[in-house]
Design an enzyme around this catalytic site. Sequence first.
Site, mmCIF file in Angstrom:
data_model
loop_
_atom_site.group_PDB
_atom_site.id
_atom_site.type_symbol
_atom_site.label_atom_id
_atom_site.label_comp_id
_atom_site.label_asym_id
_atom_site.label_seq_id
_atom_site.Cartn_x
_atom_site.Cartn_y
_atom_site.Cartn_z
ATOM 1 N N GLU A 48 32.353 32.139 35.159
ATOM 2 C CA GLU A 48 31.733 32.352 33.853
ATOM 3 C C GLU A 48 32.398 31.512 32.772
ATOM 4 O OE1 GLU A 48 31.040 37.098 34.602
ATOM 5 O OE2 GLU A 48 31.877 36.398 32.712
ATOM 6 N N CYS A 67 35.201 29.759 25.827
ATOM 7 C CA CYS A 67 36.092 30.600 26.621
ATOM 8 C C CYS A 67 35.947 30.153 28.078
ATOM 9 C CB CYS A 67 35.660 32.049 26.424
ATOM 10 S SG CYS A 67 36.529 33.211 27.436
ATOM 11 N N CYS A 74 40.454 36.984 40.206
ATOM 12 C CA CYS A 74 41.828 37.031 39.682
ATOM 13 C C CYS A 74 42.676 37.912 40.587
ATOM 14 C CB CYS A 74 41.837 37.579 38.261
ATOM 15 S SG CYS A 74 43.506 37.646 37.542
ATOM 16 N N CYS A 78 43.947 44.081 37.105
ATOM 17 C CA CYS A 78 44.074 45.074 36.034
ATOM 18 C C CYS A 78 42.940 46.107 36.143
ATOM 19 C CB CYS A 78 44.026 44.388 34.671
ATOM 20 S SG CYS A 78 45.311 43.138 34.483
ATOM 21 N N CYS A 81 39.500 45.639 34.055
ATOM 22 C CA CYS A 81 38.899 44.292 34.005
ATOM 23 C C CYS A 81 37.950 44.052 35.172
ATOM 24 C CB CYS A 81 40.025 43.260 34.009
ATOM 25 S SG CYS A 81 39.450 41.559 34.190
ATOM 26 N N CYS A 298 34.756 40.203 30.281
ATOM 27 C CA CYS A 298 35.334 39.347 31.299
ATOM 28 C C CYS A 298 34.831 39.672 32.715
ATOM 29 C CB CYS A 298 36.842 39.568 31.185
ATOM 30 S SG CYS A 298 37.859 38.674 32.283
HETATM 31 N N1 SAH Z 1 44.168 36.709 32.697
HETATM 32 C C1 SAH Z 1 44.340 36.402 31.337
HETATM 33 C C2 SAH Z 1 43.156 35.744 30.694
HETATM 34 C C3 SAH Z 1 41.789 36.288 31.038
HETATM 35 S S1 SAH Z 1 41.409 37.902 30.487
HETATM 36 C C4 SAH Z 1 44.744 37.645 30.566
HETATM 37 O O1 SAH Z 1 44.622 38.743 31.098
HETATM 38 O O2 SAH Z 1 45.218 37.489 29.455
HETATM 39 C C5 SAH Z 1 41.110 37.635 28.770
HETATM 40 C C6 SAH Z 1 41.217 38.888 27.937
HETATM 41 O O3 SAH Z 1 40.116 39.790 28.207
HETATM 42 C C7 SAH Z 1 42.491 39.667 28.190
HETATM 43 O O4 SAH Z 1 43.146 39.989 26.996
HETATM 44 C C8 SAH Z 1 41.956 40.869 28.910
HETATM 45 O O5 SAH Z 1 42.808 41.936 28.800
HETATM 46 C C9 SAH Z 1 40.617 41.102 28.257
HETATM 47 N N2 SAH Z 1 39.757 42.014 29.001
HETATM 48 C C10 SAH Z 1 39.647 42.169 30.328
HETATM 49 N N3 SAH Z 1 38.769 43.150 30.645
HETATM 50 C C11 SAH Z 1 38.294 43.629 29.477
HETATM 51 C C12 SAH Z 1 37.354 44.657 29.127
HETATM 52 N N4 SAH Z 1 36.748 45.372 30.065
HETATM 53 N N5 SAH Z 1 37.135 44.883 27.818
HETATM 54 C C13 SAH Z 1 37.751 44.143 26.869
HETATM 55 N N6 SAH Z 1 38.633 43.167 27.128
HETATM 56 C C14 SAH Z 1 38.921 42.905 28.425
HETATM 57 FE FE1 SF4 Z 2 43.228 38.980 35.693
HETATM 58 FE FE2 SF4 Z 2 41.504 40.434 34.260
HETATM 59 FE FE3 SF4 Z 2 44.071 41.156 34.388
HETATM 60 FE FE4 SF4 Z 2 43.392 38.935 33.013
HETATM 61 S S1 SF4 Z 2 42.791 41.043 32.534
HETATM 62 S S2 SF4 Z 2 45.083 39.181 34.462
HETATM 63 S S3 SF4 Z 2 41.651 38.212 34.271
HETATM 64 S S4 SF4 Z 2 42.638 41.092 36.118
#
Ligand code: SAH
Ligand code: SF4
Length: 314
Positions: A48, A67, A74, A78, A81, A298
């Site tokens: 994406e 972006c 990944c 998390c 995410c 994301c």
């Molecule tokens: N892996 C890196 C960059 C990609 S994620 C990181 O985690 O920083 C980019 C941002 O989107 C991060 O701050 C992440 O915490 C946020 N993000 C992920 N899932 C999300 C969700 N469901 N709602 C809002 N923000 C989210």
């Molecule tokens: Fe990976 Fe999503 Fe965690 Fe960023 S927020 S490190 S993209 S799992």
Amino acid sequence: MRTLPPPARQQLEDSFAFTTVTPQVKRVADHGQTVKYLFRLGDAKTIETVVMHYDATTRSRARTTICVSSQVGCPIGCTFCATGKSGFDRNLTEAEIVDQFLAASRDLGDKQRSLTNVVFMGMGEPLNNYAAVVGAIRRWAREDTLNFSPRRVTVSTIGLVPFIERLSAEGLPVNLAVSLHAPDDELRSSMIPVNRKYPIAAIVAAARAHAERTGRRTSYEYVLLQGINDSMEQARRLTTVIGHRLTHVNLIPMNPIDGSPLSPPSKARAQAFQSVLQGAGISTTIRATRGLDIDAACGQLRARQLEPAATSPA
Ligand code: SAH
Ligand code: SF4
């Protein structure tokens, strides 16, 4: 090359690729201000990329931010995410990162607006694919390519400390965004498994060193999850953990994802959290949610495309 006979042209077309990313789905939302692409790669995997236009305000000029993704899926996993839940496939190549910028620029055409900022906040953990990410930033910056300044690039990381340190030593004035999301290690480890390896104190120390070295403030990302990390006590603890020097906090009300009970807090609660941080002298914004109707969180567009029933052509 119309001077060549058609079979030769066809042979050239079949033998060489001019881009490594092909738009498969394109969705437009927010009255044209948000555009989300699902790009297909050479091996048919998908990633994406999102383009967001921001109008000029009294305090800032108009911007168009792209972006970009750094990995297919990944490995960090998390809990909140969509990308993390989809698992990890592979790193993107430097070309695949570079080409997201070029493909989106081409699609903007001559609509007056060109890309002004890049954020590595798409799919993947950029510092887990270090060489390709830094290679792409350097390539965009070259005078004979785009001459796009690293000052306009933000690398967002979950906090891979050794790579934050390596990035600081590159001599590149890139901005660092740290996805903190919790003020204590116990909670953070339950949301982000890699926190057991790189705890909060080590991440904040590395981010501070980067800020001192580059003079560019660290932006802390904090996804607000109702009933989990959004209390006023947690806001106060956050202020002592990060301090106010060269820091900015970006509060992100969670974008709900399929199959997860996690949800964002009310607007009033997010604002109360913000007030605690501001009261401690920390510059804090609440990120406006973009393109909910096009699965803007994301990894969500891809997650839905991977479901067998959900396919919609570009
Ligand atoms: N892996 C890196 C960059 C990609 S994620 C990181 O985690 O920083 C980019 C941002 O989107 C991060 O701050 C992440 O915490 C946020 N993000 C992920 N899932 C999300 C969700 N469901 N709602 C809002 N923000 C989210
Ligand atoms: Fe990976 Fe999503 Fe965690 Fe960023 S927020 S490190 S993209 S799992």
